[in-house]
Design a protein around this motif. Structure first.
Motif, mmCIF file in Angstrom:
data_model
loop_
_atom_site.group_PDB
_atom_site.id
_atom_site.type_symbol
_atom_site.label_atom_id
_atom_site.label_comp_id
_atom_site.label_asym_id
_atom_site.label_seq_id
_atom_site.Cartn_x
_atom_site.Cartn_y
_atom_site.Cartn_z
ATOM 1 N N LYS A 25 0.817 -1.210 0.000
ATOM 2 C CA LYS A 25 0.000 0.000 0.000
ATOM 3 C C LYS A 25 0.856 1.267 0.000
ATOM 4 O O LYS A 25 0.342 2.363 0.188
ATOM 5 C CB LYS A 25 -0.929 0.004 1.217
ATOM 6 C CG LYS A 25 -1.827 -1.228 1.300
ATOM 7 C CD LYS A 25 -2.706 -1.375 0.056
ATOM 8 C CE LYS A 25 -3.648 -2.566 0.181
ATOM 9 N NZ LYS A 25 -4.476 -2.740 -1.048
ATOM 10 N N THR A 74 -1.059 4.879 -0.501
ATOM 11 C CA THR A 74 -2.113 5.032 -1.503
ATOM 12 C C THR A 74 -3.476 5.280 -0.869
ATOM 13 O O THR A 74 -4.470 5.433 -1.571
ATOM 14 C CB THR A 74 -2.194 3.779 -2.386
ATOM 15 O OG1 THR A 74 -2.448 2.629 -1.545
ATOM 16 C CG2 THR A 74 -0.893 3.573 -3.139
ATOM 17 N N TRP A 167 -5.471 -0.725 6.209
ATOM 18 C CA TRP A 167 -5.473 0.247 5.120
ATOM 19 C C TRP A 167 -6.893 0.540 4.691
ATOM 20 O O TRP A 167 -7.742 -0.361 4.602
ATOM 21 C CB TRP A 167 -4.686 -0.304 3.941
ATOM 22 C CG TRP A 167 -4.704 0.571 2.708
ATOM 23 C CD1 TRP A 167 -3.858 1.603 2.419
ATOM 24 C CD2 TRP A 167 -5.597 0.472 1.586
ATOM 25 N NE1 TRP A 167 -4.172 2.159 1.199
ATOM 26 C CE2 TRP A 167 -5.242 1.482 0.662
ATOM 27 C CE3 TRP A 167 -6.666 -0.368 1.287
ATOM 28 C CZ2 TRP A 167 -5.905 1.668 -0.532
ATOM 29 C CZ3 TRP A 167 -7.345 -0.182 0.084
ATOM 30 C CH2 TRP A 167 -6.964 0.830 -0.817
#
Length: 202
Positions: A25, A74, A167
């Protein structure tokens, strides 16, 4: 399998591999590593759990014993764990400071108080976990890590930086464009209403 590191405790790595997957990520193309000896070597330390013991890829500091990573994600993460495999002997970093959501930090910015810092133990197997305070690292889109050496040695080396946590995709808000008229325009009225207004005035 159980291993022992220099902290004196025995750690079991049976479940860590599943949890240490936040490297996927990271916005890897925008990662910065300041004071790296070889350009773009800093990004090589973010790798899968299975490859953490790979000694071919590493980052080494250049002019002194400091490395500063700027790590964008991200989305937003909740950071729950950190694992560091450093270099051998005096090349092992001694301390890491964690800074939250401060993009593009430089060494000039390090007078800022970090959210947390850890004294690092020698952990050749990559199984010693450092636990960030979740209340401070619950909404992180950018993480900066500042590593320093032992007694200000000339250089430090890092083979692996592992990140554990949750995430979530970043929220993207659309932009609504509104236009307001301070005065009504004659074109806003039907034609017959305008004729009625003209008759009334005359």
């Amino acid at each position: 399998m159980a291993h022992q590191c220099s902290c004196g405790d025995t750690h079991n790595d049976a479940e860590l591999g599943v949890e240490y997957n936040l490297y996927q990520k990271i916005d890897i193309r925008n990662v910065e590593c300041l004071n790296e000896y070889e350009e773009n070597s800093g990004i090589t330390v973010f790798k899968s759990w299975e490859n953490r013991l790979d000694k071919e890829n590493f980052v080494e500091s250049d002019v002194d014993d400091e490395l500063l990573f700027n790590i964008p994600f991200t989305g937003n993460i909740k950071l729950k764990g950190l694992i560091i495999i450093g270099g051998e002997n005096n090349l092992h970093p001694n301390k890491v400071k964690l800074y939250k959501n401060r993009p593009r930090m430089t060494f000039d910015d390090l007078s800022i108080e970090p959210e947390q810092e850890f004294e690092l133990c020698v952990d050749a197997n990559g199984i010693h976990e450092y636990s960030p305070k979740i209340v401070k690292f619950s909404s992180v889109h950018h993480l900066s890590l500042h590593f320093t050496g032992i007694d200000r040695r000339e250089r430090i080396k890092i083979y692996y930086i592992g990140l554990k946590g949750e995430w979530l995709p970043a929220h993207r808000h659309g932009v609504t464009i509104c236009s307001y008229e301070l005065q009504p325009q004659m074109s806003d009225y039907p034609k017959e209403n305008i004729e009625n207004i003209d008759r009334t005035i005359s």
